[in-house]
Design a protein around this motif. Sequence first.
Motif, PDB file in Angstrom:
ATOM      1  N   ASP A  10       4.721  -5.960  -9.879  1.00 57.89           N
ATOM      2  CA  ASP A  10       3.452  -5.270  -9.616  1.00 57.89           C
ATOM      3  C   ASP A  10       2.600  -5.201 -10.885  1.00 57.89           C
ATOM      4  O   ASP A  10       1.389  -5.393 -10.844  1.00 57.89           O
ATOM      5  N   LEU A  22      -0.841  -8.304  -3.970  1.00 57.71           N
ATOM      6  CA  LEU A  22      -0.472  -6.879  -3.903  1.00 57.71           C
ATOM      7  C   LEU A  22      -0.754  -6.325  -2.518  1.00 57.71           C
ATOM      8  O   LEU A  22       0.023  -5.524  -1.983  1.00 57.71           O
ATOM      9  N   ARG A  63       1.854  -7.380  -0.185  1.00 56.85           N
ATOM     10  CA  ARG A  63       3.110  -6.688  -0.497  1.00 56.85           C
ATOM     11  C   ARG A  63       3.136  -5.289   0.111  1.00 56.85           C
ATOM     12  O   ARG A  63       4.166  -4.800   0.530  1.00 56.85           O
ATOM     13  N   TYR A  64       1.999  -4.616   0.101  1.00 57.55           N
ATOM     14  CA  TYR A  64       1.989  -3.196   0.490  1.00 57.55           C
ATOM     15  C   TYR A  64       1.207  -2.874   1.763  1.00 57.55           C
ATOM     16  O   TYR A  64       1.080  -1.710   2.121  1.00 57.55           O
ATOM     17  N   LYS A 120       3.313  -0.899   4.539  1.00 66.18           N
ATOM     18  CA  LYS A 120       3.672   0.468   4.137  1.00 66.18           C
ATOM     19  C   LYS A 120       2.436   1.370   4.126  1.00 66.18           C
ATOM     20  O   LYS A 120       2.484   2.518   4.530  1.00 66.18           O
ATOM     21  N   THR A 121       1.336   0.803   3.647  1.00 63.75           N
ATOM     22  CA  THR A 121       0.104   1.579   3.566  1.00 63.75           C
ATOM     23  C   THR A 121      -0.405   1.950   4.963  1.00 63.75           C
ATOM     24  O   THR A 121      -0.806   3.093   5.195  1.00 63.75           O
ATOM     25  N   SER A 163       3.430   3.957 -11.323  1.00 65.50           N
ATOM     26  CA  SER A 163       3.648   2.712 -10.572  1.00 65.50           C
ATOM     27  C   SER A 163       2.457   2.472  -9.656  1.00 65.50           C
ATOM     28  O   SER A 163       1.800   3.418  -9.200  1.00 65.50           O
ATOM     29  N   TYR A 193       2.284   1.410  -6.607  1.00 66.36           N
ATOM     30  CA  TYR A 193       2.322   1.879  -5.221  1.00 66.36           C
ATOM     31  C   TYR A 193       2.138   3.385  -5.089  1.00 66.36           C
ATOM     32  O   TYR A 193       1.535   3.840  -4.120  1.00 66.36           O
ATOM     33  N   THR A 194       2.602   4.190  -6.066  1.00 64.36           N
ATOM     34  CA  THR A 194       2.354   5.642  -5.940  1.00 64.36           C
ATOM     35  C   THR A 194       0.848   5.920  -6.062  1.00 64.36           C
ATOM     36  O   THR A 194       0.308   6.780  -5.384  1.00 64.36           O
ATOM     37  N   LEU A 250      -1.533   3.753  -5.226  1.00 64.86           N
ATOM     38  CA  LEU A 250      -2.130   3.261  -3.984  1.00 64.86           C
ATOM     39  C   LEU A 250      -1.879   4.251  -2.830  1.00 64.86           C
ATOM     40  O   LEU A 250      -2.782   4.538  -2.036  1.00 64.86           O
ATOM     41  N   TYR A 251      -0.680   4.790  -2.763  1.00 62.76           N
ATOM     42  CA  TYR A 251      -0.360   5.747  -1.697  1.00 62.76           C
ATOM     43  C   TYR A 251      -1.202   7.023  -1.837  1.00 62.76           C
ATOM     44  O   TYR A 251      -1.571   7.636  -0.861  1.00 62.76           O
ATOM     45  N   GLU A 309       8.919   6.053   3.862  1.00 63.68           N
ATOM     46  CA  GLU A 309       8.759   5.158   2.705  1.00 63.68           C
ATOM     47  C   GLU A 309       9.921   5.249   1.715  1.00 63.68           C
ATOM     48  O   GLU A 309      10.026   4.427   0.818  1.00 63.68           O
TER      49      GLU A 309
END
Lengths: 189, 174
Positions: free
Chosen positions: A5, A23, A26-27, A30-31, A68, A70-71, A73-74, A152
């Motif tokens: 990432d 990216l 990849r996500y 989940k998103t 990170s 993803y945190t 992005l979340y 998640e």
Amino acid sequence: MEQSDWELVRQCKSGDRQAFRELVERYQRKTVAIAFGIVHDREDALEVAQEAFAKAFTSIQKFKEEASFYTWLYRITVNLAIDRQRQKNRQPLLDRDDQGEGEGGGIEAMPDSADTDPFEKVKDKELGERIREALDELTPAHKAVILLREVEGLSYEEISDVLQCSRGTVMSRLHYARKKLQSRLRDDL
Amino acid sequence: MIACAHAQRLLPLLYDGELESPLRRELSRHVTDCSVCTRTVALLNRSQELLCQTIDDHIDDVDFSGFWQGVEAKLSQPPPFWRTRVSGWRESWLAFWSWRTPVWATAMAVIVLAAVQFLLPPSPQEQVTKSLVSENNQAQIESLSTSNPVLVWNEPTHHATVIWVGDESMEEQR
Ligand SMILES: [Zn+2]
């Protein structure tokens, strides 16, 4: 070899959209799942997730690499989903009922599958409905905690990073959300 | 030996992988020998399973083929004019003043105070005055709240009703 990432984020910072696309791929699932758990509508969830990615790309320069990707992005996703849900809640009830009946409705609209046993389908639909009701009884913050943990698989530390709250708050929200869910699903557990 | 009541409180942490050994080992041993704790762990597991299954069922059905194109479309949309202005203002303000929290706290305090002032119910004096609005030469008093003595009498010669409230500043006449 798959790039990390961080490597992709670095390329994004120099304006590489292809790296960002990686990216996204990849996500994306989940998103959308997080957004769906909060807004209960597939179309809205897709819209929220796309908006979150767009926002992430436009503010990627502000992203500090000690966290990170993803945190971060979340966090954007959860905030946008909560905003979307608030907007929906402000709509007149009639509008919301209409939407529920429509294409890609709420959790109650389970996917059709020709080979599913009709009895199982009814049971699944009822279960989906109970889960939706249980989630609806939670505040957006409680919903977000339980989704980030159970769906998640984020650690308490990561959840506290996403929601910008303490680890203790994560624990107490998670405890409350689980109790609520378990009380709704008593017959299925 | 860990007590069952204490173990029950720690089980979510064990289940979520948030416990370190040796406590984790001790608790795991307790769960193996305790039917109550075994049931609690099974409940945690089952409710997670159901939640994930419900969300997964919906996400499995989502068509992601046009997802990236949707993101690109959003990226090519120009931001709304007001957002550009606000973010420009915000950036310049933050560069000028780095103590963000006190600024916002002060601004919020001022807004809250103003709102409280605005939303507070009117004083009894204001209530009397408001309800004495005249229409077609008539008026109606809906309520009058005061701890002072009140006198009311009719004056037939002038077709008037006089109300005295025992406070010099609160004399009203009709
Ligand atoms: Zn026990």
